[in-house]
Scaffold this active site. Structure first.
Site, PDB file in Angstrom:
ATOM      1  N   SER A  16      -7.826   0.967   3.229  1.00 16.82           N
ATOM      2  CA  SER A  16      -8.329   0.256   1.727  1.00 16.82           C
ATOM      3  C   SER A  16      -9.510  -0.598   2.025  1.00 16.82           C
ATOM      4  CB  SER A  16      -7.306  -0.583   1.324  1.00 16.82           C
ATOM      5  OG  SER A  16      -7.587  -0.856  -0.035  1.00 16.82           O
TER       6      SER A  16
ATOM      7  N   ARG B 206       1.008  -1.131  -0.050  1.00 17.34           N
ATOM      8  CA  ARG B 206      -0.101  -0.144   0.140  1.00 17.34           C
ATOM      9  C   ARG B 206       1.043   1.291  -0.077  1.00 17.34           C
ATOM     10  NH1 ARG B 206      -5.049   1.477  -1.114  1.00 17.34           N
ATOM     11  NH2 ARG B 206      -6.216   2.640   0.313  1.00 17.34           N
TER      12      ARG B 206
ATOM     13  N   THR C  10      -9.408  -0.140 -10.251  1.00 13.85           N
ATOM     14  CA  THR C  10      -8.356  -0.813  -9.754  1.00 13.85           C
ATOM     15  C   THR C  10      -8.573  -2.081 -10.302  1.00 13.85           C
ATOM     16  OG1 THR C  10      -9.155   0.255  -7.388  1.00 13.85           O
ATOM     17  CG2 THR C  10      -8.371  -1.964  -7.489  1.00 13.85           C
TER      18      THR C  10
ATOM     19  N   ASN D 222      -6.047   3.940  -7.341  1.00 14.26           N
ATOM     20  CA  ASN D 222      -7.320   4.660  -6.724  1.00 14.26           C
ATOM     21  C   ASN D 222      -8.125   4.877  -7.877  1.00 14.26           C
ATOM     22  OD1 ASN D 222      -9.178   5.052  -4.839  1.00 14.26           O
ATOM     23  ND2 ASN D 222      -8.253   7.291  -4.390  1.00 14.26           N
TER      24      ASN D 222
ATOM     25  N   ASP E   9      -7.896   8.136   0.139  1.00 12.15           N
ATOM     26  CA  ASP E   9      -8.690   7.206   0.849  1.00 12.15           C
ATOM     27  C   ASP E   9      -8.391   7.380   2.397  1.00 12.15           C
ATOM     28  OD1 ASP E   9      -9.564   5.640  -1.240  1.00 12.15           O
ATOM     29  OD2 ASP E   9      -7.844   4.053  -1.186  1.00 12.15           O
TER      30      ASP E   9
ATOM     31  N   GLY F 172     -13.658  -2.236  -7.087  1.00 13.52           N
ATOM     32  CA  GLY F 172     -15.192  -1.731  -6.960  1.00 13.52           C
ATOM     33  C   GLY F 172     -14.952  -0.768  -5.763  1.00 13.52           C
TER      34      GLY F 172
HETATM   35  O1  DON Z   1      -8.002   0.807  -1.736  1.00 13.47           O
HETATM   36  C1  DON Z   1      -9.324   1.258  -2.116  1.00 13.47           C
HETATM   37  O2  DON Z   1     -10.040   0.829  -1.302  1.00 13.47           O
HETATM   38  C2  DON Z   1      -9.448   2.359  -3.185  1.00 13.47           C
HETATM   39  N1  DON Z   1      -8.171   3.097  -3.735  1.00 13.47           N
HETATM   40  C3  DON Z   1      -9.888   1.032  -4.259  1.00 13.47           C
HETATM   41  C4  DON Z   1     -10.099   1.985  -5.398  1.00 13.47           C
HETATM   42  C5  DON Z   1     -11.131   1.300  -6.176  1.00 13.47           C
HETATM   43  O3  DON Z   1     -11.451   0.147  -5.956  1.00 13.47           O
HETATM   44  C6  DON Z   1     -11.726   2.141  -7.550  1.00 13.47           C
HETATM   45  N2  DON Z   1     -12.603   1.130  -8.328  1.00 13.47           N
HETATM   46  N3  DON Z   1     -13.228   0.213  -8.789  1.00 13.47           N
END
Ligand code: DON
Length: 574
Positions: free
Chosen positions: A453, A109, A382, A402, A424, A473
């Site tokens: 996350s 991360r 993502t 992101n 985030d 998602g």
């Molecule tokens: O880490 C996370 O929860 C977000 N940065 C994820 C972003 C994401 O899944 C965008 N999507 N479809």
């Protein structure tokens, strides 16, 4: 899959005080696992792009294992799917080593740079400056993906890093045809990309969004990957390249320092494990909120025999479990290296029993009746891929920049976009982020911290069937993985798990979002009669990738999300 995989959890859970019943079960497990097919003999990969899946298979054919393939698939995705993830971003790698049965979670991360202070994202009006939190270098955390590849090659792979990165270098240099999801992502982010010549120059061709089918090439990214292939993570985090990133980020208003980059480390963490009605789930620990939320939801649901309930009742109970888990996510979770979290309590079956007792069998609990915080969400981008190799090693990887094309900011000459993962964090307490998520102290931006996350790469381990699952998602990731696990446990094959219609509830807003085909009109009416607000007919959301191995039949399968809007992925067994 080695026998050790199934033995380990029994040992861990029961310890030296194993009951007689436990010992009998243990030997039954061991006997069952001594069956001839202790390795799948075939490999399966499901990812978001055929070139990435092919790269993984190519590396396996060269003698690599699932972890080398995880580098190859991930690196190719960083080239062909820059809207979703990339070496300017980070991710989580859940690994299972067949040889000794060990499960491992690699946390790559992003981290907050040392210059992080909340005032950076607050506008003159005292409110969160949304532009700064999602566009440009202030929104970018220190990337983790390059360090993950170097670590994987050194500690888990069989091949040199340069071999596993070779397909990505080739694809970046030779190019590939632009496809729907990429074209629409570039179109959507064009106004932001046009703020910086290096960003526009990288993704626009002669100032225009590439057409579908037009060849796109990323020679600078090929050179960056080559540097990592040659020098390992030093080729990214130290020396002239690191200095050039810092110079460009600071010139454009960011705070990165060379020290921030040199100090970046991936972290190995113990995966979170739980039992669900005889299945063992291995999943993401903090700084993902996924495993804890999954654990709460599955612990609540384990008190019901869902297979005996009609669809409306089953959906109602699942929504109520989601609502309660997401409330706790907003309240308690953050970076485990900085925040003390009541993990044992949140994942305890006793706590879940209390939550279960608060569920009315026939009435929705208004979220306003639960104490605490708030979230909603809009997923953007993502990527997740799942790998099983012929020896039974497993890799579940969810990685991201992101939002679509991350921060939109490209360091000149680098060939990749920086993430906007700083969004985030709960940048300003009480103000929602791009996903509408709200948080407080537990997820406040502080130097060195990792933002909370939702990414939830997971393994589902049964007596016979083993699944590797995950998805993009945004905050829907966790409920998608929950529904995927429930479907897999019910016997669905990977393709069906990935295709099944989805619904989602995240505490606030107090609404069930549902894909257009998730409920019949009658089911929807019945849920509404129970007090649920159902927002059906919405868009679909994806792109889940699942692989499985049935140890009894020997079947190895792979399934990728068929959803049109997300663009289907690429699943292969070889
Ligand atoms: O880490 C996370 O929860 C977000 N940065 C994820 C972003 C994401 O899944 C965008 N999507 N479809």
């Amino acid at each position: 899959m080695s026998a050790a995989l199934l033995r380990t959890p029994w040992r861990r859970r029961r310890g030296l005080a194993a009951s007689l019943a436990g010992l009998v079960l243990l030997s039954a497990c061991t006997l069952a696992l001594a069956a001839p097919d202790t390795r799948p003999g075939k490999a399966a990969i499901a990812s978001a792009h055929p070139l990435a899946t092919e790269a993984g298979l190519e590396i396996l054919a060269q003698g690599g294992n699932a972890f080398d393939a995880a580098i190859a698939v991930g690196a190719v995705l960083s080239v062909v799917e820059p809207q979703s993830s990339g070496i300017g971003g980070g991710g989580f790698f859940l690994l299972h080593r067949a040889a000794d049965g060990q499960d491992l979670f690699l946390d790559a991360r992003e981290t907050a740079p040392a210059g992080t202070r909340t005032e950076l994202w607050i506008g003159a009006d005292g409110k969160l400056d949304r532009d700064k939190s999602v566009n440009g270098p202030l929104s970018a955390g220190i990337p983790g993906e390059p360090a993950a590849y170097a670590w994987l090659a050194e500690h888990q792979g069989k091949l040199p890093l340069a071999t596993s990165l070779a397909p990505a270098i080739r694809v970046a240099r030779e190019g590939f045809p632009a496809y729907g999801r990429l074209v629409s992502a570039i179109g959507q982010r064009r106004p932001v990309l046009e703020r910086w010549p290096a960003s526009a120059g990288l993704y626009l061709i002669d100032g225009q969004v590439p057409a579908e089918g037009q060849r796109v090439r990323f020679p600078d990214l090929a050179a960056t990957l080559e540097r990592i292939a040659k020098d390992g993570d030093a080729g990214f985090y130290r020396g002239a390249f690191a200095a050039s990133m810092v110079q460009a980020v600071r010139a454009a208003g960011g705070t990165w320092t060379e020290r921030d980059l040199a100090d970046y480390r991936v972290k190995t963490r113990t995966p979170l494990t739980l039992d669900y009605r005889g299945w063992r789930i291995v999943t993401a620990p903090p700084p993902s909120s996924g495993g804890i939320a999954l654990s709460e939801m599955l612990n609540i649901l384990s008190g019901y025999d869902l297979s005996r309930l009609d669809r409306v009742r089953r959906t109602h109970l699942t929504i109520e479990a989601m609502r309660r888990a997401y409330r706790d996510r907003a309240e308690y979770l953050g970076d485990p290296d900085y925040v003390t979290m009541p993990v044992a309590e949140l994942t305890s079956p006793l706590y879940a029993a209390g939550l279960r007792a608060s569920i009315h069998p026939e009435k929705a609990t208004p979220s306003a009746l639960l104490p605490g915080y708030a979230p909603p969400v809009e997923p953007t981008h993502t990527t997740h891929y799942s790998i099983l190799d012929a020896d039974g090693n497993l890799a579940a990887v969810t990685k991201t920049v992101n939002l679509t094309l991350g921060s939109g900011f490209v360091v000149p000459g680098s060939g990749f976009v920086l993430n906007n993962e700083m969004d985030d964090f709960a940048l300003r307490p009480g103000e929602p982020n791009a996903f509408g998520l709200i948080g407080g102290d537990a997820n406040a931006p502080k130097p060195g911290r990792r933002p909370l996350s939702s990414m939830t790469p997971s393994f589902v381990i049964g007596a016979d069937r083993i699944g590797v699952i995950g998805t993009p998602g945004g905050s829907r990731i966790i409920t998608m993985v929950l529904e995927g696990i429930l479907a897999f446990v019910d016997g669905d094959a990977p393709a069906k798990v990935a295709a099944n219609p989805r619904f989602h509830h995240q505490y606030l807003p107090d609404v069930v979002s549902a894909e257009p085909n998730a409920f019949s009109a009658e089911e929807r009416r019945a849920l509404e009669a129970m007090g649920h607000t159902v927002n059906a007919g919405e868009r679909t959301w994806g792109l889940m990738n699942v692989v499985s191995w049935d140890r009894r039949s020997g079947a190895v399968e792979a399934g990728s999300d068929p959803r049109g809007s997300a663009g289907s992925g690429s699943a292969a067994v070889r």
